[in-house]
Write an enzyme that holds these catalytic residues in place. Structure first.
Site, mmCIF file in Angstrom:
data_model
loop_
_atom_site.group_PDB
_atom_site.id
_atom_site.type_symbol
_atom_site.label_atom_id
_atom_site.label_comp_id
_atom_site.label_asym_id
_atom_site.label_seq_id
_atom_site.Cartn_x
_atom_site.Cartn_y
_atom_site.Cartn_z
ATOM 1 N N TYR A 334 -9.436 -8.988 -77.815
ATOM 2 C CA TYR A 334 -9.611 -9.986 -76.760
ATOM 3 C C TYR A 334 -9.146 -11.354 -77.247
ATOM 4 C CZ TYR A 334 -12.881 -6.496 -74.857
ATOM 5 O OH TYR A 334 -13.462 -5.358 -74.380
ATOM 6 N N GLU A 410 -36.403 -12.064 -65.127
ATOM 7 C CA GLU A 410 -35.681 -11.973 -63.849
ATOM 8 C C GLU A 410 -35.771 -13.251 -63.017
ATOM 9 O OE1 GLU A 410 -36.172 -7.167 -63.084
ATOM 10 O OE2 GLU A 410 -37.795 -8.524 -62.485
#
Length: 431
Positions: A334, A410
């Site tokens: 990458y 969350e």
């Protein structure tokens, strides 16, 4: 600047600012409305993780959702990728937002009601499958962004392209030369795009915080393989050998001088790591060859070129001095995740708008890598980090990514929905 000019600027800028403020209010309202659904999506994806290029269930759910919002949807890109296109009510640029979908071969230890029970055979070993990097949250957040922006479609000044990408973590099949973002770019997904945004949740950054960095944000990564060949002999008669184990040890030590003596580390860091050495089968046999594998992390092409050259010079010459040979293979993986400085500066107020100025932090270069970098080589891009660590946790002890105990709070997801939505709307409004 005279009074007439100031008056004209005010008359033109006030309606724009007022309109943008109205859109921000709608983003916040719509994001809060979809927050619980984002959490439910994430839990479902977490319970049913899929490895790279196997994300068929995830992709199907994504495609159905985008279709339900009235988007033009293309499936099967880069094997399992999904792209949805939302055309705004007014002409303008095309902005792209990306989420990655793949999980990892990690066995989960968390005691959650939606804990992954999925298993697989990976590289010949039995393993669990887990969203141990947060890609499940990325998918759920972007699905939420799609719903938020679709609800504002008539007021959007341009087009939004939603990319749900497979195989960010790479593939088990090492013979495959293209996957994930690289393959999507090759298939033309960036051809009609003006800018791209993405985020990565971080389990060691507090909920409510966004981190960013202009320029090189995450490292380029290269895979390193070195095969040292000598001459086999009985361990009791080492003078009959050309010992590849001793030679390999010297090469490992020599490689340490690259970062400490060749790289100008006061400017930017670099890493050369040997992760495994394999050689020999018995205590009294000097083997014929040794194989080493490792990783290279750099932040510029010049730095990458320097390190590659020094690895070859050190490895080959140390081996030659011992009478052995060293075959060195370096595979570029990458590129550097490079946040366009101009785009980053332009969008920083958007991040501060949604998180508050005190909660938008400039971060140091990250030695991890991201294939989001392939998109950024094509068009200007901004990749940010979103806090996913409980506010009362310690970053030093919070479970890190790619581990069995990886955990996310969350409550941070809704900020991700708001941030990506605001970036897209503000970019279109400014161009």
């Amino acid at each position: 600047m005279n009074k007439i000019t100031l008056t004209i600027l005010f008359l033109f800028s006030f309606p724009l600012a007022h309109a943008q403020s109205g859109l921000q209010d709608r983003i916040n309202k719509n994001a809060m409305a979809v927050e619980q659904q984002v959490i439910e999506w994430r839990r479902d994806f977490h319970e049913h993780p899929e490895l790279g290029n196997e994300e068929t269930r995830t992709a199907g759910i994504v495609a159905d959702h985008l279709k339900s919002l009235g988007m033009d949807v293309t499936e099967g890109l880069a094997v399992t990728g999904v792209v949805g296109v939302l055309k705004g009510g007014q002409a303008g640029p095309t902005v792209t937002i990306r989420a990655d979908m793949d999980a990892l071969p990690v066995t989960e230890r968390n005691d959650l009601p939606f804990k992954s029970q999925v298993t697989t055979n990976y590289n010949g070993q039995e393993s669990g499958v887990m969203h141990a990097c947060g890609h499940d949250s990325h998918v759920a957040i972007l699905m939420g962004v799609a719903e938020v922006l679709a609800g504002m479609k008539d007021d959007l000044k341009g087009t939004v392209k939603f990319i749900f990408q497979p195989a960010e973590e790479g593939l088990e099949d090492k013979t495959v030369e293209s996957w994930g973002a690289k393959q999507l770019v090759e298939e033309g997904v960036m051809d009609d795009v003006d800018a791209i945004f993405g985020l990565h949740i971080n389990s060691q950054t507090p909920v409510g915080v966004i981190k960013y960095k202009p320029g090189p944000s995450m490292a380029a990564v290269d895979n390193l393989e070195i095969q040292v060949k000598g001459r086999q002999a009985h361990g009791a008669y080492p003078w009959s050998s050309i010992d590849p184990i001793v030679t390999s040890s010297q090469i490992v030590m020599g490689l340490q001088t690259i970062v400490s003596r060749n790289v100008k580390i006061i400017e930017i860091p670099a890493i050369v790591t040997i992760g495994a050495i394999h050689g020999g089968v018995r205590h009294n046999i000097i083997p014929e060859e040794v194989e080493m594998i490792g990783t290279i992390r750099t932040y510029s092409e010049a730095q990458q070129t320097l390190i590659h050259r020094r690895i070859r010079e050190i490895g080959e010459n140390i081996a030659e001095s011992a009478g052995a040979t060293a075959e060195i293979n370096i595979k570029k993986m990458y590129p550097v995740t490079f946040n366009d400085p101009e785009l980053t500066a332009m969008m920083l107020p958007s991040l501060e708008k949604v998180a508050g100025k005190d909660n938008v932090w400039l971060h140091d270069p990250v030695t991890g890598a991201e294939d989001f970098s392939f998109y950024q080589k094509e068009k200007p891009g901004l990749f940010i980090f979103l806090g996913g660590m409980p506010a009362d946790a310690d970053p030093e002890t919070a479970p890190s990514h790619h581990t069995p105990d990886f955990y996310l709070d969350e409550s941070g997801f809704v900020l991700g929905v708001r941030a990506l939505s605001q970036l897209a709307v503000d970019y279109m409004g400014m161009n």
